[in-house]
Design a protein around this motif. Structure first.
Motif, PDB file in Angstrom:
ATOM      1  N   LEU A 120       0.826  -1.207   0.000  1.00 31.03           N
ATOM      2  CA  LEU A 120       0.000   0.000   0.000  1.00 31.03           C
ATOM      3  C   LEU A 120       0.863   1.262   0.000  1.00 31.03           C
ATOM      4  O   LEU A 120       0.426   2.315  -0.440  1.00 31.03           O
ATOM      5  N   GLY A 121       2.071   1.139   0.511  1.00 32.94           N
ATOM      6  CA  GLY A 121       2.969   2.295   0.548  1.00 32.94           C
ATOM      7  C   GLY A 121       3.176   2.883  -0.833  1.00 32.94           C
ATOM      8  O   GLY A 121       3.223   4.092  -1.011  1.00 32.94           O
ATOM      9  N   CYS A 122       3.268   1.993  -1.821  1.00 36.50           N
ATOM     10  CA  CYS A 122       3.484   2.427  -3.209  1.00 36.50           C
ATOM     11  C   CYS A 122       2.289   3.238  -3.703  1.00 36.50           C
ATOM     12  O   CYS A 122       2.451   4.266  -4.358  1.00 36.50           O
ATOM     13  N   ILE A 123       1.080   2.794  -3.371  1.00 37.55           N
ATOM     14  CA  ILE A 123      -0.128   3.528  -3.770  1.00 37.55           C
ATOM     15  C   ILE A 123      -0.131   4.906  -3.112  1.00 37.55           C
ATOM     16  O   ILE A 123      -0.403   5.927  -3.746  1.00 37.55           O
ATOM     17  N   LEU A 124       0.221   4.922  -1.816  1.00 35.30           N
ATOM     18  CA  LEU A 124       0.222   6.198  -1.094  1.00 35.30           C
ATOM     19  C   LEU A 124       1.222   7.171  -1.690  1.00 35.30           C
ATOM     20  O   LEU A 124       0.953   8.357  -1.794  1.00 35.30           O
ATOM     21  N   ARG A 125       2.383   6.655  -2.080  1.00 36.88           N
ATOM     22  CA  ARG A 125       3.394   7.540  -2.659  1.00 36.88           C
ATOM     23  C   ARG A 125       2.890   8.140  -3.964  1.00 36.88           C
ATOM     24  O   ARG A 125       3.148   9.306  -4.254  1.00 36.88           O
ATOM     25  N   SER A 126       2.162   7.349  -4.739  1.00 34.45           N
ATOM     26  CA  SER A 126       1.700   7.900  -6.014  1.00 34.45           C
ATOM     27  C   SER A 126       0.538   8.878  -5.812  1.00 34.45           C
ATOM     28  O   SER A 126       0.415   9.839  -6.546  1.00 34.45           O
ATOM     29  N   LEU A 127      -0.286   8.614  -4.806  1.00 35.79           N
ATOM     30  CA  LEU A 127      -1.435   9.506  -4.599  1.00 35.79           C
ATOM     31  C   LEU A 127      -1.051  10.765  -3.836  1.00 35.79           C
ATOM     32  O   LEU A 127      -1.596  11.839  -4.075  1.00 35.79           O
ATOM     33  N   ALA A 128      -0.107  10.641  -2.894  1.00 34.15           N
ATOM     34  CA  ALA A 128       0.201  11.759  -2.010  1.00 34.15           C
ATOM     35  C   ALA A 128       1.015  12.840  -2.719  1.00 34.15           C
ATOM     36  O   ALA A 128       0.955  14.010  -2.349  1.00 34.15           O
TER      37      ALA A 128
ATOM     38  N   TYR B 221      12.122  12.186  10.335  1.00 35.31           N
ATOM     39  CA  TYR B 221      10.714  12.549  10.282  1.00 35.31           C
ATOM     40  C   TYR B 221      10.004  11.705   9.232  1.00 35.31           C
ATOM     41  O   TYR B 221      10.648  11.091   8.378  1.00 35.31           O
ATOM     42  N   ALA B 222       8.677  11.683   9.323  1.00 40.37           N
ATOM     43  CA  ALA B 222       7.894  10.816   8.449  1.00 40.37           C
ATOM     44  C   ALA B 222       7.048  11.648   7.517  1.00 40.37           C
ATOM     45  O   ALA B 222       6.600  12.736   7.862  1.00 40.37           O
ATOM     46  N   GLY B 223       6.826  11.130   6.312  1.00 36.62           N
ATOM     47  CA  GLY B 223       5.960  11.781   5.344  1.00 36.62           C
ATOM     48  C   GLY B 223       4.688  10.979   5.175  1.00 36.62           C
ATOM     49  O   GLY B 223       4.685   9.760   5.408  1.00 36.62           O
ATOM     50  N   HIS B 224       3.618  11.649   4.768  1.00 37.34           N
ATOM     51  CA  HIS B 224       2.354  10.948   4.587  1.00 37.34           C
ATOM     52  C   HIS B 224       2.353  10.102   3.313  1.00 37.34           C
ATOM     53  O   HIS B 224       1.364   9.471   2.977  1.00 37.34           O
ATOM     54  N   ASN B 225       3.455  10.104   2.594  1.00 31.75           N
ATOM     55  CA  ASN B 225       3.589   9.271   1.404  1.00 31.75           C
ATOM     56  C   ASN B 225       4.298   7.963   1.731  1.00 31.75           C
ATOM     57  O   ASN B 225       4.975   7.396   0.893  1.00 31.75           O
ATOM     58  N   SER B 226       4.157   7.488   2.987  1.00 33.15           N
ATOM     59  CA  SER B 226       4.780   6.226   3.395  1.00 33.15           C
ATOM     60  C   SER B 226       6.298   6.255   3.246  1.00 33.15           C
ATOM     61  O   SER B 226       6.908   5.307   2.763  1.00 33.15           O
ATOM     62  N   MET B 227       6.877   7.367   3.661  1.00 34.37           N
ATOM     63  CA  MET B 227       8.332   7.448   3.638  1.00 34.37           C
ATOM     64  C   MET B 227       8.791   7.912   5.005  1.00 34.37           C
ATOM     65  O   MET B 227       8.066   8.618   5.712  1.00 34.37           O
ATOM     66  N   ILE B 228      10.000   7.507   5.370  1.00 27.58           N
ATOM     67  CA  ILE B 228      10.625   8.070   6.552  1.00 27.58           C
ATOM     68  C   ILE B 228      11.989   8.597   6.112  1.00 27.58           C
ATOM     69  O   ILE B 228      12.662   7.996   5.276  1.00 27.58           O
TER      70      ILE B 228
END
Lengths: 134, 372
Positions: A120-128, B221-228
């Motif tokens: 799901l992280g991949c989807i979030l990266r593309s949407l965010a 810090y963390a991003g809302h795009n599933s990254m740290i």
């Protein structure tokens, strides 16, 4: 102001000619029946540093061609490196946004496998990411 | 390693904090109150109820040495609570905000506290003895959006913030008469109040949760795009690393030691990140062992050679339909974890225990074993 406009125009031309180049390369790879290589070429450097919609559309046509040429999704993922996953996901959502039946079918098929692989992280990266849109 | 204690205090908890001796916990049950519970034998009982705010309490911090509680709320005010006899006596701190206060933290020396707000500002509050009054000094016009999290550098001067404009910033909070020139590192004590030391532009979306390593050398810090994001040497020559997560984004993070970070968030299960000898950060595992973490659940976006290695491994054969739906069930937390707090006694340098709370209304205490 005039100089800025001029620079942008020049950039646009450069971008368009790059996309044309890419398009030719993809066509020749597809003729050699190397769809995965074609997709990699399409995805490489395709994050355009421009807001211009014409460039984005031109680029999308090229990537769309490569995505639609994928017949065996599992085989594609066995040779597609993970570094392409995030950018591929962005194009899948662009494809789904077209509403075109065959495009959506193909994008959904790839989307399912890609989500399984990249999470799901991949989807979030593309949407965010609303800045680097494709 | 796992959760050593789980307690359901409320329907939902916005934030929590521990008393210096860790015998009591203060939390906000998603309303205008702060409840303080104490453990009697096996049972938690409510011993105090702090009612002064009008709206949801968004931040609580309990100072270790001076035993003061600071609370901030969406009502735009802050209170510093002092224990006198058996009562908690509030002192109003007027933050001078026109939007909600979102987060609060005591500085390491406990002579200041920082408040992040929805008014795109950060308040640095300090005590003025002459007036018996907490004064709020604002850092204005630096953030383009709400300040979601604040973290103090161990030198008591530098403050890191994250914002919904996607950026992480570091400021000097030097206040004449409160901080002495010698107190911080030599380079950081020459800076004026509110001066921006660094702006980290790594995330393109909301940033949440910021934390300094115990030495203050590394910032995460963390991003809302599933990254740290991990940044070394913020002051002099910053170098950044991104770690992309396989799962849902983080809301809050905590440095347990120089090389170990715990992240909590929408995945309902704390994640462990470590740095190897070369300083390369990576995801290691989920803390809650009830959840079987797929071995391929990590990849560092900057290090493409690591990509293939980590991603190439196939996931354990689980029916794809059940993967997502079964995810949060059966773990210690059943909903998004929004807050992580170290359990540190005065003088402790290493954190081995910490607690988490979230939208499921539970406070969970975790203890690290020696395997990590």
């Amino acid at each position: 102001m005039a100089t800025v406009g001029f620079l942008e125009d020049e950039n646009l031309e450069a971008i368009i000619s790059r996309i044309e180049q890419k398009s030719r390369k993809i066509e020749s790879l597809l003729k050699q029946s190397k769809p995965v290589e074609a997709l990699k070429t399409a995805l490489e450097g395709s994050l355009l540093k421009t807001k211009d919609e014409r460039c984005k559309s031109a680029n999308w046509i090229v990537v769309h061609r490569a995505i639609m040429a994928i017949k065996d999704v599992d085989a594609m993922f066995s040779s597609l490196d993970p570094e392409y996953y995030d950018i591929l996901m962005k194009y899948l959502y662009r494809g789904l946004a077209t509403g075109d039946r065959p495009t959506c079918d193909q994008c959904l098929k790839i989307h399912e496998k890609l989500t399984e692989k990249a999470g799901l992280g991949c989807i979030l990266r593309s949407l965010a990411d609303t800045i680097n849109t494709v | 390693m796992a959760a050593v204690a789980i307690h359901q205090f409320a329907q939902c908890i916005t934030c929590h904090a521990w008393s210096p001796d860790q015998s009591m916990v203060a939390f906000c049950p998603n309303n205008h109150e702060v409840h303080i519970y104490k453990l009697f034998g096996e049972k938690w009982e409510r011993v105090h109820l702090l009612q002064k705010h009008d709206q949801i309490v968004s931040g609580i911090d309990w100072s270790i040495r001076s035993n003061k509680i600071v609370t901030v709320s969406h009502d735009r005010n802050s209170y510093v609570w002092n224990q006198e006899a058996s009562e908690w006596v509030p002192t109003l701190v007027i933050l001078r905000l026109n939007r909600a206060a979102l987060c609060v933290q005591w500085s390491p020396k406990e002579n200041k506290f920082a408040v992040g707000s929805g008014a795109k500002t950060v308040c640095i509050c300090y005590y003025e003895k002459e007036n018996n009054w907490w004064v709020s000094k604002l850092i204005r016009k630096k953030h383009n959006s709400s300040v979601t999290s604040v973290a103090w550098h161990p030198n008591n001067i530098l403050l890191a913030t994250t914002s919904t404009d996607g950026k992480c910033r570091v400021f000097s909070t030097f206040i004449k008469g409160v901080d002495s020139r010698e107190s911080g590192a030599s380079s950081s004590s020459n800076l004026k109040f509110g001066e921006q030391i660094a702006q980290l532009d790594l995330s393109f979306t909301w940033a949440f949760g910021v934390s300094w390593s115990p030495s203050g050398n590394t910032l995460a810090y963390a991003g809302h795009n599933s990254m740290i994001y991990f940044i070394e040497d913020v002051g002099s020559s910053p170098s950044a690393q991104n770690v992309a997560l396989r799962d849902l984004p983080l809301r809050d993070i905590l440095f347990v030691s120089e090389k170990l970070v715990i992240g909590v968030g929408f995945d309902c299960n704390p994640m462990v990140f470590t740095a190897d000898e070369t300083g390369l950060w990576s995801f290691v595992k989920f803390l809650d062992e009830k959840k079987i973490a797929p071995s391929s659940s990590k990849y560092g976006s900057q290090f493409s050679e690591a990509f293939g290695k980590l991603y190439g491994q196939s996931k354990p054969a689980i029916n794809s339909d059940t993967v997502e739906s079964s995810r949060p069930r059966g773990g210690a937390h059943e909903n998004c974890i929004s807050c992580i707090v170290p359990l540190r006694k005065p003088g402790d340098t290493i954190v081995r225990r910490f607690s988490t709370s979230g939208l499921d209304g539970k406070v969970v205490i975790w203890e690290l074993d020696n395997s990590i």
